[in-house]
Each structure stands twice: as C-alpha cells, then as structure tokens.
Design a protein around this motif. Structure first.
Motif, short mmCIF file in Angstrom:
data_model
loop_
_atom_site.label_atom_id
_atom_site.label_comp_id
_atom_site.label_asym_id
_atom_site.label_seq_id
_atom_site.Cartn_x
_atom_site.Cartn_y
_atom_site.Cartn_z
N ILE A 47 -25.04 39.35 -8.38
CA ILE A 47 -23.61 39.14 -8.54
C ILE A 47 -23.03 38.35 -7.37
CG2 ILE A 47 -21.39 40.37 -8.64
CD1 ILE A 47 -22.83 42.55 -10.23
N GLU A 48 -23.48 38.64 -6.17
CA GLU A 48 -23.03 37.89 -4.99
C GLU A 48 -23.40 36.42 -5.10
OE1 GLU A 48 -23.23 41.60 -1.79
OE2 GLU A 48 -24.90 40.18 -1.97
N ALA A 49 -24.49 36.11 -5.79
CA ALA A 49 -24.90 34.71 -5.95
C ALA A 49 -23.88 33.91 -6.75
CB ALA A 49 -26.27 34.65 -6.63
N LEU A 50 -23.01 34.60 -7.49
CA LEU A 50 -21.96 33.93 -8.25
C LEU A 50 -20.66 33.82 -7.46
CD1 LEU A 50 -22.49 35.53 -11.78
CD2 LEU A 50 -23.38 33.37 -10.91
N GLY A 51 -20.70 34.23 -6.20
CA GLY A 51 -19.53 34.09 -5.35
C GLY A 51 -18.65 35.32 -5.26
N TYR A 52 -19.18 36.47 -5.64
CA TYR A 52 -18.41 37.71 -5.61
C TYR A 52 -18.86 38.62 -4.48
CZ TYR A 52 -16.56 36.65 -10.28
OH TYR A 52 -15.92 36.07 -11.35
N GLU A 53 -17.92 39.38 -3.95
CA GLU A 53 -18.24 40.51 -3.08
C GLU A 53 -18.39 41.76 -3.95
OE1 GLU A 53 -16.06 40.67 0.88
OE2 GLU A 53 -14.70 39.38 -0.31
N VAL A 54 -19.15 42.71 -3.45
CA VAL A 54 -19.48 43.88 -4.25
C VAL A 54 -19.22 45.16 -3.47
CG1 VAL A 54 -21.36 45.15 -5.35
CG2 VAL A 54 -21.23 42.66 -5.61
N ALA A 55 -18.61 46.14 -4.13
CA ALA A 55 -18.53 47.51 -3.62
C ALA A 55 -18.95 48.43 -4.75
CB ALA A 55 -17.12 47.84 -3.15
N ALA A 56 -19.99 49.23 -4.52
CA ALA A 56 -20.50 50.12 -5.56
C ALA A 56 -20.56 51.54 -5.03
CB ALA A 56 -21.88 49.67 -6.02
N GLY A 66 -17.93 50.68 -9.74
CA GLY A 66 -18.01 49.56 -8.81
C GLY A 66 -16.82 48.62 -8.98
N ILE A 67 -16.64 47.78 -7.97
CA ILE A 67 -15.64 46.70 -8.00
C ILE A 67 -16.31 45.45 -7.46
CG2 ILE A 67 -13.41 45.87 -7.15
CD1 ILE A 67 -12.57 48.79 -6.78
N VAL A 68 -16.17 44.35 -8.17
CA VAL A 68 -16.64 43.06 -7.67
C VAL A 68 -15.44 42.12 -7.62
CG1 VAL A 68 -18.94 43.47 -8.58
CG2 VAL A 68 -17.33 42.12 -9.91
N SER A 69 -15.37 41.31 -6.58
CA SER A 69 -14.18 40.48 -6.36
C SER A 69 -14.55 39.17 -5.71
CB SER A 69 -13.18 41.24 -5.48
OG SER A 69 -12.11 40.39 -5.08
N ARG A 70 -13.86 38.12 -6.11
CA ARG A 70 -14.01 36.82 -5.44
C ARG A 70 -12.71 36.42 -4.73
NH1 ARG A 70 -14.21 32.42 -10.47
NH2 ARG A 70 -12.14 32.84 -11.30
N VAL A 71 -11.80 37.40 -4.57
CA VAL A 71 -10.53 37.14 -3.88
C VAL A 71 -10.35 38.10 -2.72
CG1 VAL A 71 -9.37 36.06 -5.84
CG2 VAL A 71 -9.30 38.55 -5.59
N GLY A 72 -11.46 38.57 -2.19
CA GLY A 72 -11.42 39.51 -1.09
C GLY A 72 -11.65 40.93 -1.56
N LEU A 73 -12.22 41.74 -0.66
CA LEU A 73 -12.50 43.13 -1.01
C LEU A 73 -12.48 43.93 0.28
CD1 LEU A 73 -15.20 44.20 -3.58
CD2 LEU A 73 -14.75 45.55 -1.55
N SER A 74 -11.41 44.71 0.45
CA SER A 74 -11.22 45.44 1.71
C SER A 74 -10.70 46.84 1.43
CB SER A 74 -10.24 44.68 2.61
OG SER A 74 -8.96 44.55 2.00
N ASP A 75 -10.64 47.64 2.49
CA ASP A 75 -10.11 49.01 2.41
C ASP A 75 -10.78 49.80 1.28
OD1 ASP A 75 -8.29 48.41 4.49
OD2 ASP A 75 -6.93 47.52 3.03
N GLU A 91 -19.75 63.85 -8.17
CA GLU A 91 -20.09 62.77 -9.09
C GLU A 91 -19.35 61.50 -8.67
OE1 GLU A 91 -21.17 65.31 -13.08
OE2 GLU A 91 -19.26 64.26 -13.03
N ALA A 92 -19.99 60.37 -8.86
CA ALA A 92 -19.42 59.08 -8.44
C ALA A 92 -18.55 58.54 -9.56
CB ALA A 92 -20.54 58.10 -8.10
N ARG A 93 -17.25 58.82 -9.49
CA ARG A 93 -16.35 58.49 -10.59
C ARG A 93 -15.13 57.67 -10.19
NH1 ARG A 93 -17.46 60.75 -15.33
NH2 ARG A 93 -19.03 62.40 -15.45
N ALA A 94 -14.98 57.33 -8.93
CA ALA A 94 -13.80 56.56 -8.53
C ALA A 94 -14.12 55.74 -7.29
CB ALA A 94 -12.61 57.48 -8.25
N ILE A 95 -13.64 54.50 -7.29
CA ILE A 95 -13.77 53.64 -6.11
C ILE A 95 -12.53 52.76 -6.06
CG2 ILE A 95 -15.10 51.88 -7.36
CD1 ILE A 95 -16.60 51.36 -4.72
N GLY A 96 -11.94 52.64 -4.87
CA GLY A 96 -10.75 51.82 -4.70
C GLY A 96 -10.98 50.70 -3.71
N ALA A 97 -10.26 49.61 -3.89
CA ALA A 97 -10.34 48.48 -2.96
C ALA A 97 -9.10 47.62 -3.12
CB ALA A 97 -11.59 47.64 -3.20
#
Length: 258
Positions: A47-56, A66-75, A91-97
């Motif tokens: 996914i990063e090869a397409l220009g995205y940052e990743v948080a899983a 997970g969240i993938v973003s090409r406009v920044g990914l912080s906090d 259980e892994a059920r929520a992620i924020g960015a």
C-alpha cells in the motif's frame, strides 16, 4: 478530499482488490475493517508503494482495523479509552488518526450474535465506549466515525425487516446507541446507491443475496457539521462487491470540498 470506508473481510486475500480500489478510485483516506491479522502482518509495503501512509491495529485472526492516507497521518490512537473486553480479551476494533486536517475513526463494532448472547451485551458496552470517545473528540473541525457499525439505523436499511424480528442489528438498544452518537452532533452521511433504490452495503455470501439485492445498510459514515457540510457526493461502490472472491461488504466513498 475523498474519504472511503470498507470492511474487507480479511486483508490478505482481498489485497489485490484493495490495491485496485486505491488506484482506480483514488481516495485520499481509506478506513478499513475486519483485517483478520496482526498489526505486524498488515501488508503495509504494498500500500505504501502507491503513495499512502499506513496505520493498522490487529491482534490476531479476528477483527482488526486500519487507516491509510496520502494526505498525512498523525495523532494515531489504537483502541478506545476504557473499552470493554470480551471473554477476558481485548479486540482490535477502533483506530483514529488525523488526515489532511480531518479527524477520522475507523470502527468495527462487535456483531452481537444474538440478543441473549454475551456478545450482545459486549456490543452495547463497546458502543458506550465509542460514545465517550466521540464526546471527547468531536469539535468544530471536521470529524467523522466511519466503518462497519453492525447496526441498521432504520427498518428500510434491511431488505426484509420481518426476517430480522428476533435478530441483532435492528434492536432498539442498538439503534438507541446510534441515536446517542447523533445527539453528540453527528449526522448520517447517507450515500446514493449505484443500483436499486436503497444503498445497502452488505450482502451475505449465500447464493442469490447480492444479485437479488437482499442486503443491509450497516456500514455508516457519521460526521460532525464541519464534515457533513463539506460533502459534495457520497455513494456505495457496489461494483467492488462483484466478481470473484469479493468481500461481503461494499465500500462507501465520500467526496468533500475541503
């Protein structure tokens, strides 16, 4: 800005579809649910090869977000503060960015199974934790909670409400939990369907359910006024449910003038 959400029902077998979606639909942000792997096993490199940052965030075989973003990914925050456990385990059920100035949460609400199952009580407790999180983060800036809520907000959001009379996803306590979220200043970004007259987002794998549109609208986008006021279009990408080896969910795509 284009933001999408998609329950992929296992990221590894669905990775070619996800990569194709990122290339063809080009969302700036994609929220993912039901990854079914660990954080470390998430296929970030592709996914990063397409220009995205990743948080899983994944803890094993089930759930995962997970969240993938090409406009920044912080906090990035993994999990809900004070969230309940089920059967003694998290259980892994929520992620924020924060992505491009928009605060997003990708959520995979527990299924609940049956109303008399302990998982149903866990679902309601989890939704209460989500309410507390939203209350602490919702602000004047663009904010949205996106994902698989495993709740159909109205009777029209299931293909035949008579078949769900004794089932989860449509009970009053579940719908009341959604109403309490809306009371915090969130609104349902109602997408347009690409076919038929109602934008279902989930169709069981049983033969005939998808082509006959026997579905449910359980994937939702809830945004505050700053988010919903910027929406220029929203649709269910029903085409992503077609073909060989799809997820049983279709993505929701939201375009915003931000």
């Amino acid at each position: 800005m284009r933001i999408a959400t998609w329950n992929v029902n296992s990221i590894v077998p669905r990775l070619p579809r996800v990569l194709g979606f990122l290339e063809e639909t080009a969302p700036d942000v994609l929220c993912l649910q039901e990854l079914k792997n660990t954080t470390e096993a998430f296929p970030a490199a592709e996914i990063e090869a397409l220009g995205y940052e990743v948080a899983a965030y994944g803890l094993g075989r089930w759930n995962g977000v997970g969240i993938v973003s090409r406009v920044g990914l912080s906090d990035v925050v993994r999990g809900l503060p004070g969230e309940p456990q089920f059967d003694g385990a998290s259980e892994a059920r929520a992620i924020g960015a924060t992505c491009g100035g928009v605060r997003v949460w990708s959520v995979y609400v527990p299924n609940g199974r049956e109303p008399d199952n302990p998982h149903y009580a866990y679902k309601l407790e989890w939704l209460s934790s989500l309410h507390s999180l939203v209350a602490s983060e919702v602000s004047e800036g663009p904010f949205a909670v996106l994902g698989d809520f495993n709740v159909a907000p109205t009777d029209a959001d299931v293909w035949d409400i008579a078949l769900f009379a004794e089932s989860t996803h449509v009970t009053k306590p579940e719908r009341d939990a959604l109403a309490r979220l809306r009371d915090l200043g969130l609104s349902d970004v109602f997408p347009r369907p690409l076919k038929y007259d109602h934008p279902f987002t989930y169709w069981d794998y049983r033969a005939g359910n998808f082509p006959n549109n026997k579905g449910m609208r359980i994937d939702l986008v809830y945004g505050n006024a700053a988010f919903t006021g910027a929406v220029t279009d929203s649709y269910v990408d029903r085409n992503a449910r077609k073909g060989k080896g799809p997820s049983d969910h279709a993505p929701i795509v939201v375009d915003l003038d931000l």
